[in-house]
Design an enzyme around this catalytic site. Structure first.
Site, PDB file in Angstrom:
ATOM      1  N   GLU A   1      85.715  22.649  49.674  1.00  8.99           N
ATOM      2  CA  GLU A   1      86.886  22.724  50.518  1.00  8.99           C
ATOM      3  C   GLU A   1      86.694  22.168  51.757  1.00  8.99           C
ATOM      4  OE1 GLU A   1      87.490  27.165  50.606  1.00  8.99           O
ATOM      5  OE2 GLU A   1      88.156  27.052  48.383  1.00  8.99           O
TER       6      GLU A   1
ATOM      7  N   GLU B   1      80.734  29.654  63.376  1.00 12.57           N
ATOM      8  CA  GLU B   1      81.096  28.131  63.620  1.00 12.57           C
ATOM      9  C   GLU B   1      82.382  28.033  64.480  1.00 12.57           C
ATOM     10  OE1 GLU B   1      81.087  26.856  59.664  1.00 12.57           O
ATOM     11  OE2 GLU B   1      83.073  26.966  59.465  1.00 12.57           O
TER      12      GLU B   1
ATOM     13  N   LYS C   1      76.141  29.796  52.751  1.00  9.42           N
ATOM     14  CA  LYS C   1      76.933  28.892  53.728  1.00  9.42           C
ATOM     15  C   LYS C   1      76.049  28.361  54.669  1.00  9.42           C
ATOM     16  CE  LYS C   1      81.483  30.889  53.194  1.00  9.42           C
ATOM     17  NZ  LYS C   1      81.303  31.881  52.274  1.00  9.42           N
TER      18      LYS C   1
ATOM     19  N   GLU D   1      82.947  24.845  52.610  1.00 11.59           N
ATOM     20  CA  GLU D   1      81.931  25.241  51.511  1.00 11.59           C
ATOM     21  C   GLU D   1      82.355  24.836  50.188  1.00 11.59           C
ATOM     22  OE1 GLU D   1      83.105  29.577  51.342  1.00 11.59           O
ATOM     23  OE2 GLU D   1      85.085  29.317  50.788  1.00 11.59           O
TER      24      GLU D   1
ATOM     25  N   ASN E   1      93.200  34.583  55.363  1.00 16.28           N
ATOM     26  CA  ASN E   1      92.334  33.810  54.983  1.00 16.28           C
ATOM     27  C   ASN E   1      92.379  33.545  53.374  1.00 16.28           C
ATOM     28  OD1 ASN E   1      91.022  32.795  57.403  1.00 16.28           O
ATOM     29  ND2 ASN E   1      90.096  34.816  57.396  1.00 16.28           N
TER      30      ASN E   1
ATOM     31  N   ASN F   1      82.666  26.084  46.318  1.00 18.83           N
ATOM     32  CA  ASN F   1      82.779  27.185  45.345  1.00 18.83           C
ATOM     33  C   ASN F   1      82.223  26.676  44.037  1.00 18.83           C
ATOM     34  OD1 ASN F   1      83.995  28.996  47.017  1.00 18.83           O
ATOM     35  ND2 ASN F   1      85.936  27.945  46.998  1.00 18.83           N
TER      36      ASN F   1
ATOM     37  N   PHE G   1     102.274  40.347  55.718  1.00 23.37           N
ATOM     38  CA  PHE G   1     102.507  39.494  54.765  1.00 23.37           C
ATOM     39  C   PHE G   1     101.816  39.843  53.467  1.00 23.37           C
ATOM     40  CE2 PHE G   1     102.342  37.203  58.726  1.00 23.37           C
ATOM     41  CZ  PHE G   1     103.686  36.595  58.877  1.00 23.37           C
TER      42      PHE G   1
END
Length: 688
Positions: free
Chosen positions: A300, A225, A141, A313, A260, A315, A373
């Site tokens: 993304e 970040e 990254k 990022e 996430n 993928n 969740f």
């Protein structure tokens, strides 16, 4: 040739007529270095292309669907992923043993591992994905952000180096300004990622993220970040060949997430206008070209409320949610990846890539949606029926009735995809598909999925990555019954009770009940007690509730897992999950399971004399909310803990979860130790 303008998704991708699968010779045999639904997905396209397939599997996956589907299968080790699906030596041996000419890695596992790609290249085996340079550049990254900046791709403000320790993390976080995102440099899939709003959370986030990153990727490097508050997560699918050609295949809206990880995705996004879509697509292609990318990949972006977008990022693999792009473009991405790996140029130009209709994907997980969740659930699928009887429904799965959902792997059951000419049509189809999806033996997240897609905010497109915590601030509680919904449920339960009684009497040969036309019943639902009058005319029941009458008709097939009823002219599909002689009935209605009790007037009068079970005091005990492995225990008997203090850490499906004290108290006893496997509900710690 231009992509097809229709998307038939009842089976896997499209009718074979849409693609000249056999027109070009690519590979004779491909090994799929993965498991579950993605291994099955790749195999389906391989079969259409006339390519033989090789499955790899762990010992516990010996009878898995992907193993049965393949032409050959090789066991690569025991259940833990590090000893099987991440075991490069064993997979390389399987390639040599079977003579596979190419490897498709799917997603996860070794799909973005540059060492694996290097080893394949050294043996002359094609990797169906990008080359090692692109994997390394985009997989890191920190490096990818620098390349993105150089390619004039919008990036998020942050620290471009590797964070050494927790103290440095706090210093950097203060320089950037809270909130910050701490994430694994080599990460993906929500693993090794934490949001911190203050110094304490930064230290804690650094510890957990580095541990998760080491566990999931074998690389504990972290970066920090700026966390963009209230963003949308929108990604662009790219496709590039080895001849310098690259396309963007429109976007996917992936903002509905928990921890996430994506839950519901759709294509296209309701938010993007053609100009923003083009700008994002062109930047995505620019990034792909900057690293000489070849294969399918996904860039993304985070998009704020003003449509500013920032690179997140890339993928370098096939994405979980690729089916929705296939639906709206008519392209089979696996076929494209195989063609590109063999060296063929792209078949299409940018102008030929359509947005045709709308597609929505729900990730169906073996999870308990009422716990954060979705905390993982394990078990055996005692009954399993996909809703493939419905038109324009696609189910990508790697399980079947009798399959086990274990603690070793991702708890995904399937990806449920619906397609329509419009978004409204695709959403309605998703409602029907979720109602018709039969999953028994494990806890699943259909209640949550069903509520998301009918929520007014989701329907209007007013979503962000904070959707779930904003809509359900106290946690997900299931479908909340309206007055009409309550009456529909009561009337269905009462009618089902009478239909079951009539059937039982018919088998017993007692025809007196068959002649009976009316009943007085007492139905209990959510602590409420309702007196109902039921009258019968053939297969139709008239149920009187609080002065209102409901007509309930059905074929009353009590052997079927699905119960299709018509309530005052409205068609509903419910599921009767269980019923017993005590009048207890569990019905799945609008996705959520409701427990009811139906009694005759006499039985109701007598039931008041039955003793009630006293609920357990949960404030003094800590039980595991899910099956998993104990990673750390922070207390011992005799210690005093404060409310909210960490007691232990449980890892399940590669995610670490901190278990905390419900009150300030002294620790009476500890019933677990690091390395132990625990089940859902197992006692971990007792407090005084």
């Amino acid at each position: 040739r231009s992509p097809s303008r229709s998307c038939h998704v009842v089976t896997t991708v499209f009718p074979s007529a849409l693609f000249s699968f056999l027109s070009v010779q690519t590979f004779d045999k491909i090994l799929i270095a993965n498991r579950g639904e993605i291994a099955c997905r790749v195999m389906k396209t391989c079969k259409k292309m006339g390519i033989k397939t090789v499955a790899v599997h762990s010992d516990v996956d010996a009878n898995a669907v992907h193993v049965k589907m393949a032409d050959e299968a090789v066991c690569v080790g025991p259940a833990p992923t590090s000893k099987s699906y991440l075991n490069m030596d064993a997979i390389m041996n399987a390639i040599r043993q079977t003579g596979a000419q190419a490897v498709h890695p799917g997603y996860g596992f070794l799909s973005e591992n540059k060492e694996f790609a290097k080893r394949l290249a050294a043996e002359g085996v094609s990797f169906i994905g990008p080359d090692t340079h692109a994997i390394q550049a985009m997989g890191d990254k920190i490096e990818s952000k620098l390349i993105a900046k150089a390619a004039k791709v919008n990036t998020i403000p942050g620290f471009d180096g590797v964070v050494k320790d927790a103290d440095e993390a706090v210093r950097i976080a203060n320089e950037i300004g809270y909130p910050v995102m701490i994430k694994a440099s080599a990460g993906g899939g929500g693993k090794g990622m934490r949001i911190a709003w203050n110094d304490e959370e930064t230290r804690e986030g650094f510890r957990f993220s580095s541990q998760e990153a080491a566990s999931s990727f074998g690389d504990d490097r972290l970066l920090i970040e700026k966390f963009i508050d209230n963003p949308r997560h929108i990604e662009i699918q790219v496709l590039a060949d080895k001849h310098g050609n690259a396309l963007w295949l429109n976007e996917r809206e992936c903002s509905i997430q928990r921890r996430n990880q994506k839950v519901v995705e759709e294509a296209p996004s309701t938010f993007l206008d053609p100009e923003t879509r083009r700008a994002m697509g062109e930047q995505a292609v620019s990034l792909a070209k900057a690293v000489n990318y070849s294969s399918a990949g996904t860039v993304e972006f985070l998009v704020d409320s003003r449509k500013n977008f920032y690179f997140l990022e890339m993928n370098t693999r096939l994405q979980v949610e690729h089916p929705i792009t296939e639906c709206i473009t008519g392209l089979d991405l696996v076929q494209q990846m195989i063609r590109i790996a063999k060296g063929f140029p792209l078949q299409h130009t940018q102008a030929e890539i359509p947005i045709n209709g709308w597609a929505i994907e729900s990730r169906v997980y073996a999870e308990d949606p009422y716990k954060s969740f979705g905390l993982p659930s394990i078990g055996r699928l005692s009954q399993y029926q996909e809703p493939l009887n419905l038109h324009n429904v696609r189910v990508d799965s790697g399980i079947e009735e009798g399959s086990d959902i274990s603690i070793y792997y991702d708890p995904m059951i399937s990806k449920l995809v619906t397609y329509g000419a419009t978004r409204a049509e695709a959403l309605k189809k998703m409602e029907d598909a979720l109602d018709n999806y039969v999953i028994r033996g494990v806890t699943h997240n259909i209640p949550l999925l069903r509520e998301i897609i009918v929520h007014p905010r989701f329907i209007s497109g007013d979503i962000s990555t904070k959707f779930l915590p904003e809509v359900y601030p106290e946690g997900f509680k299931g479908h909340q019954l309206t007055a009409t919904g309550r009456k529909e449920l009561l009337a269905t339960a009462a009618s089902l009770f009478v239909a079951a009684q009539l059937r039982a009497q018919k088998f017993l040969g007692d025809l007196r009940l068959q002649e009976r036309r009316s009943w007085e019943l007492c139905v209990e639902l959510e602590k409420g007690v309702h007196m109902l009058g039921v009258s019968r005319s053939g297969a139709t029941y008239t149920v009187e509730i609080d002065g209102d009458k409901l007509e309930v008709s059905s074929d009353w097939n009590l052997a079927s897992p699905l119960l299709t009823v018509t309530l005052n002219g409205i068609h509903r599909t419910l599921q009767c999950l269980s019923r017993n002689a005590a009048g207890e009935i569990s019905l799945q209605y609008l996705g959520t399971t409701f427990k009811l009790r139906v009694l005759s007037k006499l039985a109701a009068a007598l039931s008041v004399h039955m003793p009630e079970k006293v609920p357990e005091d949960t404030s003094s005990i800590l039980r595991s909310p899910m099956p998993g492995t104990v990673v750390a225990v922070s207390v011992k008997a005799g210690d005093t803990v404060a409310e909210g203090q960490e007691i232990c850490v449980i890892e399940a499906m590669k995610m670490q979860n901190s278990m905390t004290a419900a009150k300030t108290a002294k620790v009476r006893s500890v019933h677990c130790k690091p390395g132990e496997t625990v089940g859902e509900g197992d006692l971990l710690v007792e407090l005084e």
